[in-house]
Design a protein around this motif. Sequence first.
Motif, PDB file in Angstrom:
ATOM      1  N   SER A  63     -11.111  -5.528  35.949  1.00 32.41           N
ATOM      2  CA  SER A  63     -11.792  -4.646  35.002  1.00 32.41           C
ATOM      3  C   SER A  63     -11.619  -3.181  35.408  1.00 32.41           C
ATOM      4  O   SER A  63     -11.318  -2.321  34.585  1.00 32.41           O
ATOM      5  CB  SER A  63     -13.271  -5.014  34.923  1.00 32.41           C
ATOM      6  OG  SER A  63     -14.029  -3.933  34.424  1.00 32.41           O
ATOM      7  N   TYR A  74      -7.416  -6.870  27.916  1.00 30.32           N
ATOM      8  CA  TYR A  74      -7.336  -8.242  28.407  1.00 30.32           C
ATOM      9  C   TYR A  74      -6.449  -9.112  27.523  1.00 30.32           C
ATOM     10  O   TYR A  74      -6.364 -10.315  27.731  1.00 30.32           O
ATOM     11  CB  TYR A  74      -8.750  -8.845  28.511  1.00 30.32           C
ATOM     12  CG  TYR A  74      -9.689  -7.967  29.302  1.00 30.32           C
ATOM     13  CD1 TYR A  74      -9.561  -7.852  30.684  1.00 30.32           C
ATOM     14  CD2 TYR A  74     -10.665  -7.200  28.664  1.00 30.32           C
ATOM     15  CE1 TYR A  74     -10.405  -7.028  31.405  1.00 30.32           C
ATOM     16  CE2 TYR A  74     -11.516  -6.371  29.388  1.00 30.32           C
ATOM     17  CZ  TYR A  74     -11.384  -6.299  30.757  1.00 30.32           C
ATOM     18  OH  TYR A  74     -12.212  -5.473  31.466  1.00 30.32           O
ATOM     19  N   THR A  95     -15.659  -0.242  32.442  1.00 30.37           N
ATOM     20  CA  THR A  95     -16.880   0.187  33.137  1.00 30.37           C
ATOM     21  C   THR A  95     -17.864  -0.974  33.284  1.00 30.37           C
ATOM     22  O   THR A  95     -18.840  -0.855  34.012  1.00 30.37           O
ATOM     23  CB  THR A  95     -17.612   1.294  32.350  1.00 30.37           C
ATOM     24  OG1 THR A  95     -18.002   0.752  31.074  1.00 30.37           O
ATOM     25  CG2 THR A  95     -16.737   2.505  32.146  1.00 30.37           C
TER      26      THR A  95
END
Length: 272
Positions: free
Chosen positions: A222, A166, A228
């Motif tokens: 994600s 990210y 996960t």
Amino acid sequence: GRSEVRYDVHIAPADGNLVLTFEDTSDAKDLVSFRRDFVANVSHELRTPLASVVGFIETLRGAAKDDPAARDRFLDIMEGEAHRMAHLVDDLLSLSRVEESERKRPTTVVDIAVLANSTLKQLDPQIAAAKATVSFEDQAQGTMVLADEGQLRQVISNLVENALRYGAKQGNITVGVYGPAYERRLRQNCIRLAVRDEGEGIAAHHLPRLAERFYRVDSHRSREVGGTGLGLAIVKHIVHRHRGHLLIESVEGKGSTFTVILPVSDQNPQLS
Ligand code: ADP
């Protein structure tokens, strides 16, 4: 039931002001519905890639049978989905192992800076693949913590992997360890381990729930980057087992800092 109440502190600087949110992390509130939600989430997370694999098998048997280019593309996608499921199962196993160990205090005396540095070395291939730069700052000067070495490595790698996922493309990531001598504002005998990125940041209202299982700011994103949804939940459990705290600071569009505070081992004779 357990009467102990634990809090995670989340700090979100907003317009230059510090916003503090306290999260009650004692998870005994409603264990039955917690378990039920968890099983439902896991089933959903596995069902989705599985449905995609089944769908592509049908396509390979039918329309794409005589199209080698399409076949290769579909096989690649199926491979990706299989990896995704394997990754999820690995994280589920990690989480259950951490939960199992939670009542036992970690017993190994570990030099936090040495451990952080060697964990970063192990992550070199992923760091290179993300074209990121990770700088390491050692202000712990050989401070020892009582730890489970493997679990502490997992904390660092989960946080760095998130920073890579990210963080800004080709952005800088800093991993720092700060000992009690450096970290006067902590006053107690603690060390601070901080992972900073210059990425997209996280809106303040997400912070209190960020370390919950399967909580994501953007599920699609994600999954796309191989998450996960369990990484921070694993981190939180490990940190609690070590009698530590997890702090999250973030400014949208600027970046995030994930800080782990751990008590130092009393085998540091220079500290009272
Ligand atoms: P995931 O596998 O989805 O990354 P995590 O539990 O590790 O699951 O993180 C939960 C969510 O927190 C992520 O989906 C992402 O939205 C957000 N997040 C975690 N780390 C960062 C970061 N360094 N910068 C921005 N958002 C982050």
